[in-house]
Design a protein around this motif. Structure first.
Motif, PDB file in Angstrom:
ATOM      1  N   VAL A   1       0.832  -1.213   0.000  1.00 61.15           N
ATOM      2  CA  VAL A   1       0.000   0.000   0.000  1.00 61.15           C
ATOM      3  C   VAL A   1       0.861   1.256   0.000  1.00 61.15           C
ATOM      4  N   THR A   2       0.281   2.308  -0.549  1.00 57.35           N
ATOM      5  CA  THR A   2       0.944   3.608  -0.499  1.00 57.35           C
ATOM      6  C   THR A   2       1.095   3.984   0.966  1.00 57.35           C
ATOM      7  N   PHE A   3       2.308   4.331   1.359  1.00 55.41           N
ATOM      8  CA  PHE A   3       2.522   4.632   2.776  1.00 55.41           C
ATOM      9  C   PHE A   3       1.743   5.900   3.122  1.00 55.41           C
ATOM     10  N   GLY A   4       0.818   5.765   4.033  1.00 56.47           N
ATOM     11  CA  GLY A   4      -0.089   6.873   4.352  1.00 56.47           C
ATOM     12  C   GLY A   4      -1.534   6.442   4.156  1.00 56.47           C
ATOM     13  N   ASN A   5      -1.745   5.468   3.254  1.00 57.29           N
ATOM     14  CA  ASN A   5      -3.119   4.984   2.998  1.00 57.29           C
ATOM     15  C   ASN A   5      -3.405   3.707   3.776  1.00 57.29           C
ATOM     16  N   ASP A   6      -4.689   3.353   3.827  1.00 56.25           N
ATOM     17  CA  ASP A   6      -5.074   2.072   4.426  1.00 56.25           C
ATOM     18  C   ASP A   6      -4.810   0.944   3.439  1.00 56.25           C
ATOM     19  N   GLY A   7      -4.730  -0.267   3.952  1.00 64.43           N
ATOM     20  CA  GLY A   7      -4.565  -1.422   3.067  1.00 64.43           C
ATOM     21  C   GLY A   7      -5.233  -2.637   3.665  1.00 64.43           C
ATOM     22  N   ASP A   8      -5.728  -3.488   2.798  1.00 63.69           N
ATOM     23  CA  ASP A   8      -6.393  -4.686   3.290  1.00 63.69           C
ATOM     24  C   ASP A   8      -5.428  -5.867   3.193  1.00 63.69           C
ATOM     25  N   PHE A   9      -5.307  -6.582   4.281  1.00 65.24           N
ATOM     26  CA  PHE A   9      -4.354  -7.697   4.293  1.00 65.24           C
ATOM     27  C   PHE A   9      -4.994  -8.979   3.789  1.00 65.24           C
ATOM     28  N   SER A  10      -4.281  -9.690   2.923  1.00 62.40           N
ATOM     29  CA  SER A  10      -4.713 -11.060   2.617  1.00 62.40           C
ATOM     30  C   SER A  10      -3.489 -11.903   2.305  1.00 62.40           C
ATOM     31  N   ASP A  11      -3.555 -13.163   2.716  1.00 64.02           N
ATOM     32  CA  ASP A  11      -2.446 -14.090   2.437  1.00 64.02           C
ATOM     33  C   ASP A  11      -2.275 -14.253   0.935  1.00 64.02           C
ATOM     34  N   GLU A  12      -3.392 -14.243   0.204  1.00 61.16           N
ATOM     35  CA  GLU A  12      -3.321 -14.440  -1.247  1.00 61.16           C
ATOM     36  C   GLU A  12      -2.502 -13.327  -1.896  1.00 61.16           C
ATOM     37  N   ARG A  13      -2.754 -12.086  -1.474  1.00 60.55           N
ATOM     38  CA  ARG A  13      -2.009 -10.955  -2.047  1.00 60.55           C
ATOM     39  C   ARG A  13      -0.524 -11.086  -1.704  1.00 60.55           C
ATOM     40  N   LEU A  14      -0.277 -11.477  -0.465  1.00 62.12           N
ATOM     41  CA  LEU A  14       1.120 -11.606  -0.054  1.00 62.12           C
ATOM     42  C   LEU A  14       1.816 -12.653  -0.927  1.00 62.12           C
ATOM     43  N   ILE A  15       1.163 -13.795  -1.090  1.00 63.74           N
ATOM     44  CA  ILE A  15       1.773 -14.869  -1.874  1.00 63.74           C
ATOM     45  C   ILE A  15       1.967 -14.411  -3.318  1.00 63.74           C
ATOM     46  N   TYR A  16       0.951 -13.753  -3.845  1.00 63.47           N
ATOM     47  CA  TYR A  16       1.042 -13.296  -5.227  1.00 63.47           C
ATOM     48  C   TYR A  16       2.243 -12.357  -5.399  1.00 63.47           C
TER      49      TYR A  16
END
Ligand code: MSP
Length: 658
Positions: A470-485
């Motif tokens: 995520v852009t530092f300063g903005n919110d972000g949604d965590f998911s294992d799938e995104r991390l793995i991707y």
């Protein structure tokens, strides 16, 4: 034509115009880039590694402020010990060049073989250039000692990913600054007083201090696990800290900024914050926390209302004091709305610092907590020239979550003004990690445990994901799938695979050593080398402005370019048709990788150093100054080790894959 060290100087003398041209072409290409490089399927990149990669720490973290005084930072030449304000004065990298093209394009003699070195692509003039510091900004000269702080964490519960995130962001910035030759102090710690902590401890049937000891330890362990290079760790239950807070209180009182009154109103224990009736939303705090009515009780007040104009003036005169800008605007309009005096003591519980000369009162936990930033540096006793306080206060940067910006950008500056102390230079508020769009909280049962992440994915992939997603300063949604991707794409496929391809080709085709000789550089070679040489400048600008995600994006782009270059040059074909050209291409790629791995150290300290080991870059040539120090380029004919895969590749969970 074959080229060795002697003849290369002549060849390189003629290269400046083409470098400039190549740079421009490269700039145009950047604007259109949207493709992820497809890796060579015949390469060994798809190497699957166990997902439980070992956790390596490159530095011992320090648990107590006192310990930190003798601490050093072995993985960088941080030279914290030796640097001082004056040590940066003679040499600077960032004040001189006007554009990357100028810097890299050869007008300052970008080529030439360095006498006594076997390196054919010396990146700067033959005299070693000045390379200390980071790009200056209106709020930082790029040279002075750099004090950076995380918030101190409440110990009512064990750490979650949000806490790890703040510390990690500070660590990346701190490491970047150290590798740039700056004298850095990274401070973190635990916030152990207040009603919330007391209630949680009592609920667990444990004395508050015993409870704090356990949770504070968990926060320190997390720092070690995440490879956070903090120089200090402060606990608000330490005697020195408590003494410092009491001193600050007396200073405020003596300055006439504190008076005794009585308070009644709404208080949220979860937020440790007072709210006006008008701020409540459906009977709750604006954060969603429960509030309870505090019946009229004696309370000391801080004359916050008297600081409205001075604060507004400060925001006006220092437009970069609060970032990002949207958050600054929120704070300014809050203060413009007028400030009310702040209740700063309570009499109904006693887990806190007692008010001097009136021990029936306990200080408001935020005065206590905010004072950590100076108490940990030795305030009030140790403030002489050369002391920690002298060097690192005012802090260059407080990094906080958006939920606690008001405390840092309104209350803290007002306390400091009242006490006649200097204000921090900048406060950066980052966003929140959510899970499926919901704020992470224990009650919702959606807490993400950073320890689990590290155990599952390894330290560096976790660090990479949290800082790049995520852009530092903005919110972000965590998911294992995104991390793995992301980890599979950017680290395993693009960076890891590239390194593996280069080093395997070098190892197998150049006799287990870097090429002994290379041919003339083409425009493509010069273009990619030029891009690599401008990487420090570009990433430095990003980090100086806390655009951590932009720093990572520059790095990812560089790796994309290198992947495209290797695919176009196809050294595996050249090995059959033109060995000299193959050698040149591999050499250029190694030099690009040297830049990438050196500049990735702040984000992925362990993996970057594994790559640097494979490239044969000496351990004492890994600071940023070596990027453009003549003689530090990849040497010709130097032995290399057999490459191994650096990044794991993870299977996408079945549920997500369908
Ligand atoms: N103790 C106070 C800070 C005092 S500083 C003088 C406090 N502690 S906290 O433990 O609640 O929060 C510490 C930091 O973690 C804050 O910056 C907060 O924003 C951050 N995070 C807590 N949850 C978070 C997320 N879900 N996502 C990102 N960061 C968040 O406030």
């Amino acid at each position: 034509m074959r080229v060795n060290g002697m003849t290369l100087a002549l060849l390189l003398a003629a290269r400046a115009p083409s470098v400039a041209r190549a740079f421009a072409v490269h700039g145009r290409r950047h604007r259109h880039r949207a493709v992820v490089v497809i890796v060579d399927p015949s390469s060994s990149s798809g190497v699957a590694m166990s997902s439980s990669s070992p956790i390596l720490l490159d530095r011992e973290f320090h648990t107590r402020r006192r310990h930190s005084r003798t601490s050093s930072f072995p993985s960088s030449s941080s030279s914290s010990s030796s640097s001082s304000r004056s040590s940066y004065s003679s040499t600077r990298l960032f004040s001189i060049p006007t554009s990357s093209a100028d810097r890299d394009g050869g007008t300052t003699s970008t080529g030439g073989t360095v006498p006594g070195s076997s390196s054919p692509v010396a990146s700067t003039s033959t005299t070693s250039t000045s390379t200390s510091g980071t790009p200056p900004t209106p709020f930082d000269d790029g040279l002075s000692p750099y004090g950076i702080t995380t918030p101190i964490y409440y110990v009512n519960d064990k750490p979650h990913v949000g806490h790890a995130y703040t510390s990690l962001a500070c660590d990346v910035i701190a490491r970047y600054m150290r590798h740039s030759g700056r004298d850095v102090h990274l401070l973190t710690g635990t916030d152990e007083h207040g009603q919330k902590v007391e209630a949680t401890a009592r609920g667990a049937g444990v004395e508050p201090l015993e409870f704090c000891d356990g949770v504070s330890r968990a926060f320190r362990d997390l720092l070690g696990l995440m490879n956070i290079s903090n120089d200090g760790f402060v606990r608000t239950t330490e005697d020195h800290h408590k003494g410092a807070v009491r001193h600050l209180w007396r200073e405020l009182r003596d300055a006439g900024a504190i008076y005794l009154g009585s308070y009644e109103g709404w208080y949220s224990v979860r937020d440790e914050c007072y709210y006006n009736e008008s701020e409540l939303v459906d009977g709750r705090a604006p954060t969603g926390a429960e509030v309870s009515w505090v019946k009229k009780e004696d309370s000391y007040f801080f004359r916050l209302s008297e600081y409205t104009d001075r604060l507004l003036e400060h925001y006006e005169d220092h437009p970069d004091f609060i970032a990002p800008e949207s958050r600054r605007n929120e704070v300014v309009s809050f203060v413009r709305g007028g400030l009310r005096d702040l209740s700063i003591s309570r009499t109904t519980f006693d887990w806190g610092v007692k008010v001097p000369d009136d021990e029936g009162h306990v200080m408001y936990v935020w005065i206590d907590a905010l004072a950590n930033y100076i108490s940990a540096l030795g305030y009030p006793e140790e403030t002489d020239p050369g002391s920690y306080y002298d060097k690192y206060w005012p802090a260059s940067l407080h990094v906080v979550g958006k939920d606690i910006l008001r405390f840092h950008a309104v209350y803290w500056p007002a306390f400091l003004m009242a006490a006649g102390l200097p204000l921090p230079r900048r406060i950066f508020a980052h966003g929140w990690w959510t899970k499926d769009g919901e704020k992470i909280s224990k009650s919702l049962g959606n807490v993400i445990d950073p320890v689990e992440l590290v155990n599952k994915y390894g330290v560096d992939p976790t660090r990479f994901f949290l800082m790049s997603e995520v852009t530092f300063g903005n919110d972000g949604d965590f998911s294992d799938e995104r991390l793995i991707y992301k980890v599979n794409a950017n680290l395993s496929n693009e960076l890891g695979n590239l390194n593996q391809r280069i080093m395997t080709l070098v190892y197998k085709n150049c006799g287990g050593a870097t090429p002994a000789e290379i041919g003339p550089l083409t425009e493509d070679d010069e273009a990619i080398l030029s891009t690599a040489r401008s990487l420090r400048m570009r990433t430095g600008e990003a980090i100086s402005n806390q655009s951590i995600d932009r720093y990572v994006q520059h790095m990812i782009s560089m790796v994309w370019d290198a992947n495209r270059y290797i695919d176009v040059q196809a050294p595996w074909v050249l090995k059959k048709t033109d060995v000299s050209r193959m050698n040149t291409v591999l050499y250029v790629l190694m030099e690009v990788m040297r830049h990438v791995a050196i500049l990735y150290q702040p984000l992925m300290p362990t993996s970057s150093n594994v790559i640097l080991d494979q490239l044969g870059v000496p351990k004492d040539e890994r600071d940023f100054s070596h990027l453009d120090t003549a003689g530090c380029e990849i040497k010709l004919g130097r032995e290399v080790i057999k490459p191994t895969a650096v990044f794991p590749r993870f299977e996408v969970p079945v549920a997500a894959a369908v």
